[in-house]
Write a protein that holds these residues in place. Structure first.
Motif, PDB file in Angstrom:
ATOM      1  N   GLY A 136       0.635  -1.346  -0.042  1.00  0.00           N
ATOM      2  CA  GLY A 136       0.391   0.217   0.322  1.00  0.00           C
ATOM      3  C   GLY A 136       0.502   1.483  -0.424  1.00  0.00           C
ATOM      4  O   GLY A 136       1.678   1.506   0.255  1.00  0.00           O
ATOM      5  N   ASN A 137      -0.331   1.864  -0.550  1.00  0.00           N
ATOM      6  CA  ASN A 137       0.603   3.648  -0.944  1.00  0.00           C
ATOM      7  C   ASN A 137       0.348   4.644   0.494  1.00  0.00           C
ATOM      8  O   ASN A 137      -0.445   5.175   0.172  1.00  0.00           O
ATOM      9  CB  ASN A 137       1.544   4.071  -1.766  1.00  0.00           C
ATOM     10  N   GLY A 138       0.442   4.604   1.300  1.00  0.00           N
ATOM     11  CA  GLY A 138       0.135   5.166   2.545  1.00  0.00           C
ATOM     12  C   GLY A 138       0.180   6.937   2.499  1.00  0.00           C
ATOM     13  O   GLY A 138      -0.313   7.954   2.864  1.00  0.00           O
ATOM     14  N   LEU A 139       1.261   7.351   1.505  1.00  0.00           N
ATOM     15  CA  LEU A 139       1.870   8.615   0.978  1.00  0.00           C
ATOM     16  C   LEU A 139       0.973   8.786   0.237  1.00  0.00           C
ATOM     17  O   LEU A 139       0.313  10.289   0.409  1.00  0.00           O
ATOM     18  CB  LEU A 139       2.717   8.704   0.668  1.00  0.00           C
ATOM     19  N   ALA A 140       0.148   8.207  -1.029  1.00  0.00           N
ATOM     20  CA  ALA A 140      -0.561   8.360  -1.295  1.00  0.00           C
ATOM     21  C   ALA A 140      -1.998   8.708  -0.953  1.00  0.00           C
ATOM     22  O   ALA A 140      -2.627   9.752  -0.954  1.00  0.00           O
ATOM     23  CB  ALA A 140      -0.992   7.683  -2.626  1.00  0.00           C
ATOM     24  N   ILE A 141      -2.469   8.084   0.464  1.00  0.00           N
ATOM     25  CA  ILE A 141      -3.369   8.703   0.903  1.00  0.00           C
ATOM     26  C   ILE A 141      -3.747   9.463   1.945  1.00  0.00           C
ATOM     27  O   ILE A 141      -3.741  10.585   2.303  1.00  0.00           O
ATOM     28  CB  ILE A 141      -3.682   7.342   1.606  1.00  0.00           C
ATOM     29  N   ALA A 142      -2.843   9.944   2.631  1.00  0.00           N
ATOM     30  CA  ALA A 142      -1.756  11.043   2.922  1.00  0.00           C
ATOM     31  C   ALA A 142      -1.880  12.764   1.610  1.00  0.00           C
ATOM     32  O   ALA A 142      -2.678  13.602   2.611  1.00  0.00           O
ATOM     33  CB  ALA A 142      -0.589  11.227   4.069  1.00  0.00           C
TER      34      ALA A 142
END
Length: 136
Positions: free
Chosen positions: A24-30
């Motif tokens: 998953g890409n937590g930076l994208a969600i953030a």
């Protein structure tokens, strides 16, 4: 004790972790969350500039990770960065307009008039003069 003579069952392969899968890409969600917040709060300095700048940074990092194949959601990162940039730009425009109004001669005259006014009727006259100067 050796298990080399143990026959391999079909379910044994499913238990080994797949290291090639994208995480998953937590930076994208953030970036997306901060970008939306920056758009909604662009009229505040913290909302527009602070959150917008963070959204742009997280979005760029998230997009680079997605492009390198180390993470998913590359488009989400880009959308978050774009929303953050729009919030940042809108906030800078609002600040520039506010600064130009506060530095205008009309506002300085209004401020001086209000400072020297002793009664409410004199303050009201200052307000009417300011409105007349701004509309002309």
């Amino acid at each position: 004790m050796s298990f080399s003579n143990h026959p391999q069952t079909p379910g044994d392969d499913a238990q080994t972790p797949d290291t090639g899968a994208k995480r998953g890409n937590g930076l994208a969600i953030a970036a997306l969350i901060l970008g939306v917040a920056a758009i909604l709060l662009f009229w505040t300095v913290f909302g527009g500039i602070g959150l917008g700048l963070l959204a742009v940074i997280f979005g760029i990092i998230g997009a680079r990770k997605a492009r390198g194949g180390r993470a998913a959601h590359g488009k989400m990162s880009i959308i978050g960065a774009v929303l953050g940039a729009l919030g940042l730009i809108a906030s800078v425009v609002i600040i520039a307009i506010g600064a130009s109004i506060l530095n205008s001669d009309e506002f300085k005259d209004f401020n001086d008039c209000v400072q020297h006014a002793k009664t409410q009727s004199e303050r009201t006259a200052c307000e009417k003069d300011f409105n007349k100067d701004m509309n002309n």
